[in-house]
Design an enzyme around this catalytic site. Structure first.
Site, short mmCIF file in Angstrom:
data_model
loop_
_atom_site.label_atom_id
_atom_site.label_comp_id
_atom_site.label_asym_id
_atom_site.label_seq_id
_atom_site.Cartn_x
_atom_site.Cartn_y
_atom_site.Cartn_z
N HIS A 198 -9.50 1.35 5.12
CA HIS A 198 -8.21 1.54 5.79
C HIS A 198 -8.38 2.52 6.95
O HIS A 198 -9.17 3.46 6.86
CB HIS A 198 -7.18 2.08 4.78
CG HIS A 198 -5.79 2.02 5.31
ND1 HIS A 198 -5.29 2.95 6.18
CD2 HIS A 198 -4.81 1.12 5.12
CE1 HIS A 198 -4.04 2.63 6.50
NE2 HIS A 198 -3.72 1.52 5.87
N ASN A 221 0.87 -1.18 0.00
CA ASN A 221 0.00 0.00 0.00
C ASN A 221 0.91 1.23 0.00
O ASN A 221 1.51 1.57 1.02
CB ASN A 221 -0.89 -0.03 1.25
CG ASN A 221 -1.75 1.21 1.37
OD1 ASN A 221 -1.81 2.03 0.43
ND2 ASN A 221 -2.42 1.37 2.49
N TRP A 222 0.98 1.88 -1.15
CA TRP A 222 1.88 3.03 -1.28
C TRP A 222 1.30 4.31 -0.68
O TRP A 222 1.96 5.34 -0.65
CB TRP A 222 2.24 3.25 -2.74
CG TRP A 222 3.20 2.23 -3.28
CD1 TRP A 222 3.90 1.30 -2.57
CD2 TRP A 222 3.59 2.06 -4.65
NE1 TRP A 222 4.69 0.56 -3.40
CE2 TRP A 222 4.52 1.00 -4.69
CE3 TRP A 222 3.24 2.70 -5.84
CZ2 TRP A 222 5.11 0.57 -5.88
CZ3 TRP A 222 3.82 2.27 -7.03
CH2 TRP A 222 4.75 1.21 -7.04
N LYS A 223 0.04 4.26 -0.29
CA LYS A 223 -0.62 5.45 0.27
C LYS A 223 -0.38 6.66 -0.66
O LYS A 223 -0.35 6.47 -1.87
CB LYS A 223 -0.12 5.69 1.70
CG LYS A 223 -0.25 4.42 2.55
CD LYS A 223 0.01 4.61 4.00
CE LYS A 223 -0.18 3.28 4.74
NZ LYS A 223 0.02 3.38 6.16
N GLY A 275 2.73 2.57 10.72
CA GLY A 275 3.68 3.66 10.52
C GLY A 275 4.40 4.09 11.79
O GLY A 275 5.03 5.14 11.83
N GLU A 323 -6.70 4.92 7.89
CA GLU A 323 -6.48 6.33 7.53
C GLU A 323 -7.72 6.93 6.87
O GLU A 323 -8.00 8.11 7.02
CB GLU A 323 -5.23 6.44 6.62
CG GLU A 323 -3.95 6.20 7.43
CD GLU A 323 -2.82 5.56 6.67
OE1 GLU A 323 -2.87 5.52 5.43
OE2 GLU A 323 -1.87 5.09 7.34
N GLU A 342 -5.15 -4.63 10.86
CA GLU A 342 -4.14 -3.58 11.01
C GLU A 342 -4.41 -2.82 12.31
O GLU A 342 -5.20 -1.86 12.31
CB GLU A 342 -4.20 -2.62 9.83
CG GLU A 342 -3.86 -3.25 8.50
CD GLU A 342 -3.30 -2.23 7.49
OE1 GLU A 342 -2.20 -2.47 7.00
OE2 GLU A 342 -3.95 -1.21 7.24
N SER A 354 3.73 -1.83 10.40
CA SER A 354 5.19 -1.85 10.61
C SER A 354 5.85 -3.17 10.21
O SER A 354 6.81 -3.62 10.84
CB SER A 354 5.52 -1.50 12.06
OG SER A 354 5.08 -0.17 12.34
#
Ligand code: 13P
Length: 244
Positions: A93, A7-9, A169, A95, A163, A206
């Site tokens: 997600h 997942n490159w966000k 992160g 975020e 997650e 992570s």
């Protein structure tokens, strides 16, 4: 098959994405017994799709909207994602839940819309640090599963990603017991919906080349969803080829 999803966000321009792919393809071309997918930004999807043609790497979008079309400024429909060659979509997600106020009801609509359009879905669930500290982890996971999957009958295209929000992160990876307990709990909950289905459960938070082996050896871990460590092709390839 074990699943390794990057997942490159909100990272990488089209040029940077293509540079990654040039370096990455040869590193993983011999990997045959694992599923690999990249989730670049919407803007990169078309070019990345072209670059991945004929490879063993699949294409994933980071988000989707649930309506087919209409006056929804800034949104992208499942059909539009199919049109550029997307196989998978990440839904829910943390975020998106945190910064864009997505709740389980919206996530449920997105999952249904993906199902109707033949897009495979990775549904993200997980507790915050506060929820864990208050011993609410299982309650939260249960709520996210029940509300997210409400009314869904086809589970063939569904993957769950556990997650824990506090592990994303932060460099703090959940420990083996925490992952084991959560994945077992999720597996049990999923049986209520799809007794005969073997829905994969990924871990995310992570993940690095240094901790991947330990994570993959935990019971009921069917793969990983990788953020930061997937931005570099060598690092992500090391994660995928952790057994070598
Ligand atoms: P990190 O691997 O950077 O912790 O991100 C995890 C994640 O959110 C993947 O979706």
């Amino acid at each position: 098959m074990k699943f390794f999803l990057a997942n490159w966000k909100m990272h990488k321009t089209i040029g940077e994405a293509l540079e990654f792919i040039d370096e990455f393809i040869p590193l993983v071309k011999d990997v045959s017994n694992k599923e690999i997918a990249l989730a670049p930004t919407f803007l990169c999807l078309e070019k990345v799709h072209e670059a991945l043609k004929g490879t063993n790497i699949k294409l994933c979008a980071q988000n989707v909207f649930y309506e087919k079309q209409g006056a929804y400024t800034g949104e992208i429909s499942p059909l539009m994602l199919k049109d550029v060659g997307v196989d998978y979509v990440i839904v829910g997600h943390s975020e998106r839940r945190k910064y864009f106020q997505e709740n389980d009801e919206i996530i449920n609509k997105k999952i249904k819309a993906c199902n109707e359009n033949g897009l495979k879905v990775i549904i993200c669930i997980g507790e915050t640090l506060e929820e864990r500290q208050k011993n609410r982890t299982f309650e939260i996971l249960k709520k996210q599963i029940i509300r997210g999957l409400e009314g869904i009958s086809n589970f063939n295209n569904i993957t769950i990603a556990y997650e824990p929000v506090w592990a994303i992160g932060t460099g703090i990876v959940a420990n083996e017991l925490q992952i084991k307990e959560a994945h077992l709990f999720i597996k049990e909950q999923l049986k209520e919906f799809a007794p005969k289905n073997s829905i994969r459960i990924l871990y995310g938070g992570s993940v690095t080349a240094d901790n991947i082996k330990k994570i993959m050896n935990i019971e009921n871990v069917d793969g990983v969803l990788v953020g930061g460590a997937s931005l570099n092709p060598v690092n992500f390839a090391k994660i995928i080829k952790y057994e070598d």
